[in-house]
Write an enzyme that holds these catalytic residues in place. Structure first.
Site, PDB file in Angstrom:
ATOM      1  N   GLY A  14       0.744  -1.210   0.292  1.00 62.01           N
ATOM      2  CA  GLY A  14      -0.199  -0.126  -0.084  1.00 62.01           C
ATOM      3  C   GLY A  14       0.853   1.170   0.128  1.00 62.01           C
ATOM      4  O   GLY A  14       0.623   2.351   0.724  1.00 62.01           O
ATOM      5  N   GLY A  15       1.980   1.019  -0.535  1.00 69.46           N
ATOM      6  CA  GLY A  15       3.051   2.144  -0.668  1.00 69.46           C
ATOM      7  C   GLY A  15       2.731   3.306  -1.542  1.00 69.46           C
ATOM      8  O   GLY A  15       3.812   4.239  -1.564  1.00 69.46           O
ATOM      9  N   SER A  16       1.633   3.291  -2.234  1.00 65.52           N
ATOM     10  CA  SER A  16       1.675   4.280  -3.288  1.00 65.52           C
ATOM     11  C   SER A  16       0.936   5.577  -2.874  1.00 65.52           C
ATOM     12  O   SER A  16       0.669   6.632  -3.502  1.00 65.52           O
ATOM     13  CB  SER A  16       1.021   3.585  -4.628  1.00 65.52           C
ATOM     14  N   VAL A  66      -2.559  -7.893  -2.667  1.00 69.33           N
ATOM     15  CA  VAL A  66      -2.334  -8.398  -1.489  1.00 69.33           C
ATOM     16  C   VAL A  66      -3.052  -9.485  -1.033  1.00 69.33           C
ATOM     17  O   VAL A  66      -2.706 -10.347  -0.061  1.00 69.33           O
ATOM     18  CB  VAL A  66      -2.301  -7.189  -0.377  1.00 69.33           C
ATOM     19  N   ASN A  92       1.174  -2.503   5.428  1.00 69.05           N
ATOM     20  CA  ASN A  92       0.564  -1.158   5.590  1.00 69.05           C
ATOM     21  C   ASN A  92      -1.143  -1.442   4.742  1.00 69.05           C
ATOM     22  O   ASN A  92      -2.021  -0.672   5.012  1.00 69.05           O
ATOM     23  CB  ASN A  92       1.090   0.090   4.816  1.00 69.05           C
ATOM     24  N   SER A 145      -5.478  -1.239  13.818  1.00 66.10           N
ATOM     25  CA  SER A 145      -6.605  -0.255  13.984  1.00 66.10           C
ATOM     26  C   SER A 145      -7.117  -0.292  15.251  1.00 66.10           C
ATOM     27  O   SER A 145      -7.081  -1.083  16.046  1.00 66.10           O
ATOM     28  CB  SER A 145      -7.431  -0.435  12.937  1.00 66.10           C
ATOM     29  N   TYR A 158     -13.510  -5.722   9.057  1.00 66.67           N
ATOM     30  CA  TYR A 158     -12.250  -4.976   9.075  1.00 66.67           C
ATOM     31  C   TYR A 158     -11.717  -4.919  10.645  1.00 66.67           C
ATOM     32  O   TYR A 158     -10.500  -5.367  10.638  1.00 66.67           O
ATOM     33  CB  TYR A 158     -12.617  -3.372   8.798  1.00 66.67           C
ATOM     34  N   ALA A 159     -12.672  -4.770  11.543  1.00 71.17           N
ATOM     35  CA  ALA A 159     -12.185  -4.858  12.872  1.00 71.17           C
ATOM     36  C   ALA A 159     -11.562  -6.280  13.444  1.00 71.17           C
ATOM     37  O   ALA A 159     -10.623  -6.177  13.928  1.00 71.17           O
ATOM     38  CB  ALA A 159     -13.450  -4.337  13.730  1.00 71.17           C
ATOM     39  N   ALA A 161     -10.259  -8.393  11.245  1.00 72.27           N
ATOM     40  CA  ALA A 161      -8.999  -8.564  10.469  1.00 72.27           C
ATOM     41  C   ALA A 161      -7.995  -8.126  11.354  1.00 72.27           C
ATOM     42  O   ALA A 161      -6.915  -8.467  11.494  1.00 72.27           O
ATOM     43  CB  ALA A 161      -9.098  -8.050   9.179  1.00 72.27           C
TER      44      ALA A 161
END
Length: 248
Positions: A14-16, A66, A92, A145, A158-159, A161
């Site tokens: 997620g580096g972009s 990913v 990330n 998070s 999401y939570a 994960a």
């Protein structure tokens, strides 16, 4: 700027954009060669070009998904073939698309969110951590998070994960120690691309929940990232570092 990471290689998924882009530039500024890995190759190439021009280090762009283990495997093979090593893995990449209600969360949506936020980081950490442990060691850092401990109904997959990342950090720290340190940054509300899709009023609500009274800028992740990657945190592993503005 002290070149504390000269001769090192930092891989940032997620580096972009967002926090990932800030982390890429921070490592490059301090002498590291960097890998910019994200879904869209053109975005990776753009950031890699910025890094080369601004910092004069090697920057390898790699487009990958990913949530795909074959893509994760290909990323690892590409990096070690081109750069020969990874000293810092920064998990990330993440995402939490909104859903209308819990009963409308589809299996496809659930699998996608788990894949991006948990499945991919597991595979990359397992592959690269094994190589680090067999070689010169290194540091693995994942972006967690506040949702992991303060889950909201609007982001439960999401939570879950992100809570899993906490488990992975402690488990991988045991598996790959003493040469590899593995930690998680538990991020609060950051004004990244994800924040642009927040429902009306959510930003203001979250600002009232934190001691510092505001959401964070993407650049404010950098201090924690550098700390956990450097010798300043030489006795820190299996830890979760809260960077959430004092979430109440």
């Amino acid at each position: 700027m002290e070149q504390e990471f000269a001769g090192k290689v930092a891989l940032v998924t997620g580096g972009s954009r967002g926090m990932g882009r800030e982390i890429v530039h921070a490592f490059a500024e301090r002498g590291a060669d960097v890998v910019v890995a994200s879904r869209k190759m053109e975005n990776c190439e753009k950031v890699a070009a910025e890094v080369r021009e601004k910092h004069g280090v090697r920057a390898l762009p790699v487009g990958f998904n990913v949530s795909s283990w074959p893509d994760c495997d290909r990323l690892v093979e590409t990096v070690y073939s081109e750069l020969g090593r990874v000293d810092v893995l920064f998990n990330n990449a993440g995402g939490s698309p909104l859903y209308p209600s819990l009963d409308q969360v589809s299996e496809e949506y659930f699998d996608k969110v788990i894949g991006i936020n948990l499945k991919g980081p597991f595979r990359l950490s397992a592959l690269i951590g094994t190589r680090m442990a067999e070689g010169d060691g290194g540091s693995i850092i994942s972006i967690g998070s506040i949702e992991a401990i303060r889950p909201q109904p609007m982001a439960l997959p999401y939570a879950a994960a992100k809570a899993g990342l906490h488990v992975f950090s402690e488990g991988f720290a045991q598996a790959f120690g003493p040469k590899v340190r593995v930690n998680t940054i538990q991020a609060g509300a950051f004004l990244t691309d994800i924040s642009q899709g927040w429902p009306e009023g959510l930003k203001e609500k979250m600002e009232k929940q934190v001691a510092l009274g505001r959401c964070a800028e993407p650049s404010e992740i950098v201090g924690a990232a550098l700390f956990l990657a450097s010798e300043a945190s030489s006795y820190v592993t299996g830890a979760v570092l809260r960077v959430d503005g004092g979430w109440g």
